[in-house]
Design an enzyme around this catalytic site. Structure first.
Site, PDB file in Angstrom:
ATOM      1  N   ASN A   7       0.854  -1.193   0.000  1.00  0.00           N
ATOM      2  CA  ASN A   7       0.000   0.000   0.000  1.00  0.00           C
ATOM      3  C   ASN A   7       0.891   1.245   0.000  1.00  0.00           C
ATOM      4  O   ASN A   7       1.455   1.604   1.033  1.00  0.00           O
ATOM      5  CB  ASN A   7      -0.890  -0.051   1.264  1.00  0.00           C
ATOM      6  CG  ASN A   7      -1.770   1.168   1.413  1.00  0.00           C
ATOM      7  OD1 ASN A   7      -1.857   2.005   0.505  1.00  0.00           O
ATOM      8  ND2 ASN A   7      -2.423   1.280   2.556  1.00  0.00           N
ATOM      9  N   TRP A   8       1.018   1.848  -1.158  1.00  0.00           N
ATOM     10  CA  TRP A   8       1.921   3.002  -1.287  1.00  0.00           C
ATOM     11  C   TRP A   8       1.296   4.300  -0.743  1.00  0.00           C
ATOM     12  O   TRP A   8       1.949   5.332  -0.684  1.00  0.00           O
ATOM     13  CB  TRP A   8       2.329   3.190  -2.746  1.00  0.00           C
ATOM     14  CG  TRP A   8       3.272   2.136  -3.261  1.00  0.00           C
ATOM     15  CD1 TRP A   8       3.847   1.124  -2.547  1.00  0.00           C
ATOM     16  CD2 TRP A   8       3.771   1.986  -4.607  1.00  0.00           C
ATOM     17  NE1 TRP A   8       4.657   0.365  -3.357  1.00  0.00           N
ATOM     18  CE2 TRP A   8       4.629   0.869  -4.622  1.00  0.00           C
ATOM     19  CE3 TRP A   8       3.568   2.695  -5.799  1.00  0.00           C
ATOM     20  CZ2 TRP A   8       5.287   0.439  -5.780  1.00  0.00           C
ATOM     21  CZ3 TRP A   8       4.207   2.269  -6.950  1.00  0.00           C
ATOM     22  CH2 TRP A   8       5.059   1.151  -6.941  1.00  0.00           C
ATOM     23  N   LYS A   9       0.041   4.248  -0.392  1.00  0.00           N
ATOM     24  CA  LYS A   9      -0.684   5.413   0.160  1.00  0.00           C
ATOM     25  C   LYS A   9      -0.472   6.649  -0.719  1.00  0.00           C
ATOM     26  O   LYS A   9      -0.328   6.516  -1.932  1.00  0.00           O
ATOM     27  CB  LYS A   9      -0.259   5.647   1.619  1.00  0.00           C
ATOM     28  CG  LYS A   9      -0.399   4.383   2.462  1.00  0.00           C
ATOM     29  CD  LYS A   9      -0.289   4.619   3.934  1.00  0.00           C
ATOM     30  CE  LYS A   9      -0.404   3.281   4.662  1.00  0.00           C
ATOM     31  NZ  LYS A   9      -0.446   3.426   6.097  1.00  0.00           N
ATOM     32  N   HIS A  94      -9.871   0.948   4.602  1.00  0.00           N
ATOM     33  CA  HIS A  94      -8.580   1.119   5.279  1.00  0.00           C
ATOM     34  C   HIS A  94      -8.762   2.064   6.471  1.00  0.00           C
ATOM     35  O   HIS A  94      -9.555   3.004   6.417  1.00  0.00           O
ATOM     36  CB  HIS A  94      -7.539   1.684   4.298  1.00  0.00           C
ATOM     37  CG  HIS A  94      -6.168   1.711   4.892  1.00  0.00           C
ATOM     38  ND1 HIS A  94      -5.759   2.720   5.724  1.00  0.00           N
ATOM     39  CD2 HIS A  94      -5.135   0.847   4.814  1.00  0.00           C
ATOM     40  CE1 HIS A  94      -4.515   2.460   6.131  1.00  0.00           C
ATOM     41  NE2 HIS A  94      -4.122   1.333   5.586  1.00  0.00           N
ATOM     42  N   GLU A  96      -7.200   4.497   7.550  1.00  0.00           N
ATOM     43  CA  GLU A  96      -7.062   5.943   7.271  1.00  0.00           C
ATOM     44  C   GLU A  96      -8.330   6.498   6.619  1.00  0.00           C
ATOM     45  O   GLU A  96      -8.694   7.654   6.835  1.00  0.00           O
ATOM     46  CB  GLU A  96      -5.810   6.184   6.416  1.00  0.00           C
ATOM     47  CG  GLU A  96      -4.554   6.081   7.272  1.00  0.00           C
ATOM     48  CD  GLU A  96      -3.349   5.468   6.589  1.00  0.00           C
ATOM     49  OE1 GLU A  96      -3.292   5.448   5.345  1.00  0.00           O
ATOM     50  OE2 GLU A  96      -2.445   4.994   7.317  1.00  0.00           O
ATOM     51  N   GLU A 166      -5.751  -5.060  10.421  1.00  0.00           N
ATOM     52  CA  GLU A 166      -4.755  -4.024  10.696  1.00  0.00           C
ATOM     53  C   GLU A 166      -5.175  -3.236  11.929  1.00  0.00           C
ATOM     54  O   GLU A 166      -5.988  -2.294  11.819  1.00  0.00           O
ATOM     55  CB  GLU A 166      -4.657  -3.064   9.510  1.00  0.00           C
ATOM     56  CG  GLU A 166      -4.248  -3.714   8.217  1.00  0.00           C
ATOM     57  CD  GLU A 166      -3.738  -2.676   7.222  1.00  0.00           C
ATOM     58  OE1 GLU A 166      -2.552  -2.731   6.894  1.00  0.00           O
ATOM     59  OE2 GLU A 166      -4.519  -1.804   6.810  1.00  0.00           O
ATOM     60  N   GLY A 172       1.844   2.210  10.929  1.00  0.00           N
ATOM     61  CA  GLY A 172       2.816   3.302  10.867  1.00  0.00           C
ATOM     62  C   GLY A 172       3.409   3.679  12.211  1.00  0.00           C
ATOM     63  O   GLY A 172       3.882   4.797  12.392  1.00  0.00           O
ATOM     64  N   SER A 211       2.925  -2.030  10.626  1.00  0.00           N
ATOM     65  CA  SER A 211       4.359  -2.012  10.948  1.00  0.00           C
ATOM     66  C   SER A 211       5.082  -3.314  10.576  1.00  0.00           C
ATOM     67  O   SER A 211       5.990  -3.754  11.285  1.00  0.00           O
ATOM     68  CB  SER A 211       4.587  -1.666  12.424  1.00  0.00           C
ATOM     69  OG  SER A 211       4.136  -0.343  12.668  1.00  0.00           O
TER      70      SER A 211
HETATM   71  P1  PGA Z   1       2.397   0.363   7.783  1.00  0.00           P
HETATM   72  O1  PGA Z   1       0.965   0.557   7.078  1.00  0.00           O
HETATM   73  O2  PGA Z   1       3.007  -0.887   7.195  1.00  0.00           O
HETATM   74  O3  PGA Z   1       3.164   1.594   7.446  1.00  0.00           O
HETATM   75  O4  PGA Z   1       2.142   0.201   9.237  1.00  0.00           O
HETATM   76  C1  PGA Z   1       0.136  -0.537   6.807  1.00  0.00           C
HETATM   77  C2  PGA Z   1      -1.135  -0.054   6.162  1.00  0.00           C
HETATM   78  O5  PGA Z   1      -1.583   1.048   6.476  1.00  0.00           O
HETATM   79  O6  PGA Z   1      -1.729  -0.748   5.325  1.00  0.00           O
END
Ligand code: PGA
Length: 257
Positions: A7-9, A94, A96, A166, A172, A211
């Site tokens: 996931n490159w966001k 997700h 976010e 998640e 993150g 993470s």
């Molecule tokens: P992260 O993000 O690996 O930076 O914790 C995972 C995600 O949001 O899918």
């Protein structure tokens, strides 16, 4: 099979995305036992990344999808637009989207239903905030996310069900979940999904995200109940990502022995 979803966001422009996609392709080249790798770039670079990966085994997906076919929905990207640029997967719900942009349980379930009814394979993301875990309600919270999105879903025969667990506090943060807690939650998610959707167990794939990096990936991936990992930050650094792919390859090889 193990899945590595990247996931490159909202991090990379065209040039950086193309370079990273080429780097990821190099990590898979010439290897026989590789995991299935799916990249989730930003909407704006999907087409370029698709072109780069045209002859590779990698697949692409989008980070979200609209619920309606077309119309006055400023800022939304429809599923047919995503199919048009070669997407095969889409992340839905997700954390976010849920917590930063306020997507409700209802919005997430509508996105999921729209994607299930299309050619795309949705990846339903679920996970509890820290307060809920501390209060002993992690399963109750995740259970509600699963129920609202999956209740009444009829999975087309050729489709598989992908769920990413998640925990919000692990994303993150450099604080990945403990393997035992994660396995416990994966078991719960699998049981709940089976009660809600008529689908054989072999078609349910549960990934862990939060993470994940080159150092800890193996400890998650070697668990039988973990079908793969959804990686954010570490998927942007080619060395880290390569380490994760190598961990999956080691697990696949060990399981075949
Ligand atoms: P992260 O993000 O690996 O930076 O914790 C995972 C995600 O949001 O899918």
């Amino acid at each position: 099979m193990k899945y590595i979803f990247a996931n490159w966001k909202m991090n990379l422009g065209t040039r950086e995305s193309v370079a990273l996609a080429r780097g990821v392709m190099r990590t898979l080249r010439g290897k026989e036992k590789t995991p299935s790798v799916v990249i989730f770039p930003s909407f704006t670079v999907l087409n370029e990344v698709r072109k780069v990966m045209a002859r590779s085994r990698m697949r692409i997906g989008a980070q979200n999808c609209g619920t309606d076919k077309k119309g006055a929905y400023t800022g939304e990207v429809s599923i047919s637009m995503l199919e048009d640029v070669g997407c095969e997967y889409v992340l839905v719900g997700h954390s976010e989207r849920r917590f930063v942009f306020g997507e409700s349980l209802d919005v997430v379930s509508r996105r999921f239903a729209a994607a299930i009814a299309s050619k795309l394979t949705p990846v339903l993301c679920v996970g509890e905030p820290l307060e809920e875990r501390d209060a002993g309600n992690a399963k109750g919270y995740v259970g509600e996310q699963l129920t609202t999105a999956l209740k009444g879903v009829r999975l087309p025969r050729q489709k598989h069900l992908f769920i990413a667990y998640e925990p919000v506090w692990a994303i993150g943060s450099d604080h990945a979940a403990l393997v035992a807690d994660m396995v416990d939650m994966h078991e719960y998610i699998k049981d709940t999904a089976r009660k809600l959707v008529d689908v054989p167990e072999s078609k349910i794939h549960i990934l862990y995200g939060g993470s994940v990096n080159a150092v800890n990936a193996y400890t998650f991936l070697r668990e039988e109940l973990v079908d793969g990992v959804l990686v954010g930050g570490a998927s942007l650094k080619i060395k880290e990502f390569q380490g994760i792919v190598d961990s999956a390859t080691d697990v696949i090889t060990a399981q075949e022995l």
